[in-house]
Enzyme design. Sequence first.
Site, PDB file in Angstrom:
ATOM      1  N   SER A   3      40.158  48.682  49.987  1.00 17.78           N
ATOM      2  CA  SER A   3      41.144  49.458  49.143  1.00 17.78           C
ATOM      3  C   SER A   3      40.677  50.911  48.856  1.00 17.78           C
ATOM      4  O   SER A   3      39.665  51.029  49.165  1.00 17.78           O
ATOM      5  CB  SER A   3      40.963  48.593  47.651  1.00 17.78           C
ATOM      6  OG  SER A   3      41.726  49.382  46.674  1.00 17.78           O
ATOM      7  N   LYS A  41      35.165  46.308  47.183  1.00 15.55           N
ATOM      8  CA  LYS A  41      35.910  46.811  48.393  1.00 15.55           C
ATOM      9  C   LYS A  41      35.078  47.770  49.184  1.00 15.55           C
ATOM     10  O   LYS A  41      35.128  47.993  50.404  1.00 15.55           O
ATOM     11  CB  LYS A  41      37.129  47.401  47.758  1.00 15.55           C
ATOM     12  CG  LYS A  41      38.238  46.317  47.321  1.00 15.55           C
ATOM     13  CD  LYS A  41      38.613  45.288  48.248  1.00 15.55           C
ATOM     14  CE  LYS A  41      39.711  44.491  47.917  1.00 15.55           C
ATOM     15  NZ  LYS A  41      40.348  43.683  49.000  1.00 15.55           N
ATOM     16  N   TYR A  68      35.517  45.607  41.344  1.00 14.07           N
ATOM     17  CA  TYR A  68      36.717  45.647  42.629  1.00 14.07           C
ATOM     18  C   TYR A  68      36.452  46.639  43.506  1.00 14.07           C
ATOM     19  O   TYR A  68      36.196  46.627  44.617  1.00 14.07           O
ATOM     20  CB  TYR A  68      37.888  45.703  41.865  1.00 14.07           C
ATOM     21  CG  TYR A  68      39.263  45.625  42.857  1.00 14.07           C
ATOM     22  CD1 TYR A  68      39.466  44.284  43.360  1.00 14.07           C
ATOM     23  CD2 TYR A  68      39.759  46.856  43.396  1.00 14.07           C
ATOM     24  CE1 TYR A  68      40.558  44.317  44.551  1.00 14.07           C
ATOM     25  CE2 TYR A  68      40.889  46.590  44.141  1.00 14.07           C
ATOM     26  CZ  TYR A  68      41.396  45.260  44.715  1.00 14.07           C
ATOM     27  OH  TYR A  68      42.221  45.221  45.732  1.00 14.07           O
ATOM     28  N   VAL A  74      37.604  30.361  49.637  1.00 18.27           N
ATOM     29  CA  VAL A  74      36.869  31.001  50.659  1.00 18.27           C
ATOM     30  C   VAL A  74      35.332  31.158  50.015  1.00 18.27           C
ATOM     31  O   VAL A  74      34.500  31.441  51.077  1.00 18.27           O
ATOM     32  CB  VAL A  74      37.231  32.514  51.014  1.00 18.27           C
ATOM     33  CG1 VAL A  74      38.628  32.109  51.867  1.00 18.27           C
ATOM     34  CG2 VAL A  74      37.494  33.378  49.614  1.00 18.27           C
TER      35      VAL A  74
END
Length: 252
Positions: A141, A157, A153, A63
């Site tokens: 998340s 998110k 992360y 992606v």
Amino acid sequence: MGERFRGKVALVTGGSRGIGKAIAKLFALEGARVAILDVNEKALLEVSEELSEYELYTKVANVVESQEVEEAINEVFETFGSVDIVVNNAGVIRDNLLFKMTDTDWQTVMDVHLKGSFNVAKAAQGYMVKNGYGRIINISSTSALGNRGQANYATAKAGLQGLTKTLAIELGPLGITTNAVAPGFIETEMTRETAKRIGITFEQLVEASLQGIPVGRSGQPEDIANAVAFFADERSSFVNGQILYVAGGPKA
């Protein structure tokens, strides 16, 4: 087999395992024709065999690479004649405390979660606009609210939530809704990797997580798939730009 998504084409990135696989399976069970993009060729073959009785398209695609995404989504359109639902689920973790986190750790997570979702949404929206209909669901998340050892992360998110709300504004007038599901603790391969990283067993991680979950159990991939299905439903057309925390309680 249900009929909720009969006649729809659903594309799921990172759909060969865990949450993505549960999402793809639910769409198939509910009558959709399903396309899965993933970098894990072995896992793709396995999910293809598991869902062989349904109309399924799978392709090895990264992606992060916009050309690969565009070619894959065009193939989905040529195969099934439409692109109605897109779930941006592809993700990776490169957890570490800030002072230990490398540039590569940071950039890899940014690229897969943010650039990947951007590439997929941008490529898919063209088909949706022509059809005057679409559902884009991003997988965020609870880490978006901050989580020790996940500066990369958590940032990615949180960024997905900003992307979600912006696309909701831009694409809403064109018949396309954009929403996000933000999972809490879900039992997947990724959370097993987390247990390994912090040096405990997966069972210990589950037990520790349960202390902060009011419903008294950890989440399963199917819990997230059900939330995604709500946003993807044709009847959810007045729900747009929302972040749904699926974490077993009111506090993420």
